[in-house]
Design a protein around this motif. Structure first.
Motif, PDB file in Angstrom:
ATOM      1  N   GLN A  92     -23.651  80.098  66.245  1.00 58.45           N
ATOM      2  CA  GLN A  92     -24.206  80.938  67.683  1.00 58.45           C
ATOM      3  C   GLN A  92     -24.375  82.384  67.548  1.00 58.45           C
ATOM      4  O   GLN A  92     -23.493  83.159  67.022  1.00 58.45           O
ATOM      5  N   HIS A 130     -21.000  83.858  74.181  1.00 56.88           N
ATOM      6  CA  HIS A 130     -20.813  85.212  73.558  1.00 56.88           C
ATOM      7  C   HIS A 130     -21.527  86.232  74.579  1.00 56.88           C
ATOM      8  O   HIS A 130     -21.801  87.426  74.226  1.00 56.88           O
ATOM      9  N   ASP A 163     -21.089  83.453  65.615  1.00 57.89           N
ATOM     10  CA  ASP A 163     -20.234  82.504  65.109  1.00 57.89           C
ATOM     11  C   ASP A 163     -20.916  82.237  63.559  1.00 57.89           C
ATOM     12  O   ASP A 163     -21.990  81.787  63.576  1.00 57.89           O
ATOM     13  N   HIS A 193     -15.127  77.242  62.500  1.00 54.95           N
ATOM     14  CA  HIS A 193     -16.073  78.411  62.301  1.00 54.95           C
ATOM     15  C   HIS A 193     -15.209  79.766  62.467  1.00 54.95           C
ATOM     16  O   HIS A 193     -14.044  79.898  62.753  1.00 54.95           O
ATOM     17  N   HIS A 247     -15.599  83.244  64.557  1.00 54.78           N
ATOM     18  CA  HIS A 247     -16.199  84.162  65.443  1.00 54.78           C
ATOM     19  C   HIS A 247     -15.873  85.690  64.663  1.00 54.78           C
ATOM     20  O   HIS A 247     -14.699  85.911  64.798  1.00 54.78           O
TER      21      HIS A 247
HETATM   22 ZN   LIG Z   1     -17.663  82.821  68.919  1.00 53.62          ZN
END
Ligand SMILES: [Zn+2]
Length: 220
Positions: A92, A99, A109, A195, A197
């Motif tokens: 992302q 976001h 991400d 994931h 961030h």
């Molecule tokens: Zn994120």
């Protein structure tokens, strides 16, 4: 043959008893270590090995290469991909989806394509080491929302944030150096899959991590 303390045991029984105790001890040992054994660390080790198949550089060196050298040698400015592997995938982008608005939630991400099919996959992503992209002091925040297990690395100008971690590798207030492992990728907090961030803040202003080399070295 058997000591005085074991008058009722034949040698054969004593041997059987010893074997049984050894077996029991082994089982207990297995039970005690199984949370570690079945953790994704082992899978990650295999995944990491897969990441470097065909690479001409040793695994660790290649991972360092993913983060890249600090521009101008300035380790106080964030730079590089905090996952430090070339098969990192952007799942992302900055300022879109969760976001947005970027001024508050801006970040990237990042996940890992462990099997080389061009898409991120959980197996290759779980428990991958996360590297500090600059020098600073660690702020360690377990079980936050939406960031889950969250670390910020701060210095006088910059703050980077690393969210949804599976676990931490540093403690609150610990000075960390650029390239140091600070935690491991997870899916804690508001997250639909493993994931990282990653955010960059400069003097309290959210910045696009892409401008700080977060996607450099990816896809090689
Ligand atoms: Zn994120």
């Amino acid at each position: 043959v058997i000591g005085d303390g074991w008058p009722n045991l034949t040698r054969g029984r004593a041997i059987l008893l010893t074997l049984a105790l050894l077996g029991l001890g082994y089982l207990l040992l297995q039970t005690n270590t199984s949370p570690v054994q079945i953790s994704t660390w082992r899978g990650n080790a295999a995944g990491s090995a897969a990441l470097f198949v065909g690479g001409s550089i040793a695994g660790e060196a290649q991972m360092q290469g993913g983060l890249g050298p600090a521009p101008g040698g300035n380790v106080d400015v964030p730079f590089g991909n905090p996952l430090a592997v070339s098969r990192t995938v952007l799942t992302q982008g900055y300022g879109v989806g969760s976001h947005a608005p970027a001024s508050i939630w801006g970040g990237l991400d990042l996940a890992v394509d462990g099997d080389g099919d061009g898409a991120a996959d959980p197996e290759g992503t779980w428990d991958m080491p996360v590297y500090a992209t600059h020098n600073g002091i660690a702020q360690v925040r377990p079980n936050t929302w939406p960031g889950g297990n969250y670390i910020a690395v701060t210095n006088s100008v910059y703050k980077t944030a690393y969210a949804h971690l599976a676990r931490f590798a540093v403690i609150e207030g610990q000075p960390v150096a650029r390239g140091q492992i600070i935690g491991y990728v997870g899916s804690t907090g508001q997250s639909s899959g493993p994931h990282l961030h990653y955010e960059v803040w400069e003097n309290g202003v959210n910045r696009d991590p892409t401008d700080f080399g977060a996607l450099e070295g990816i896809g090689r």
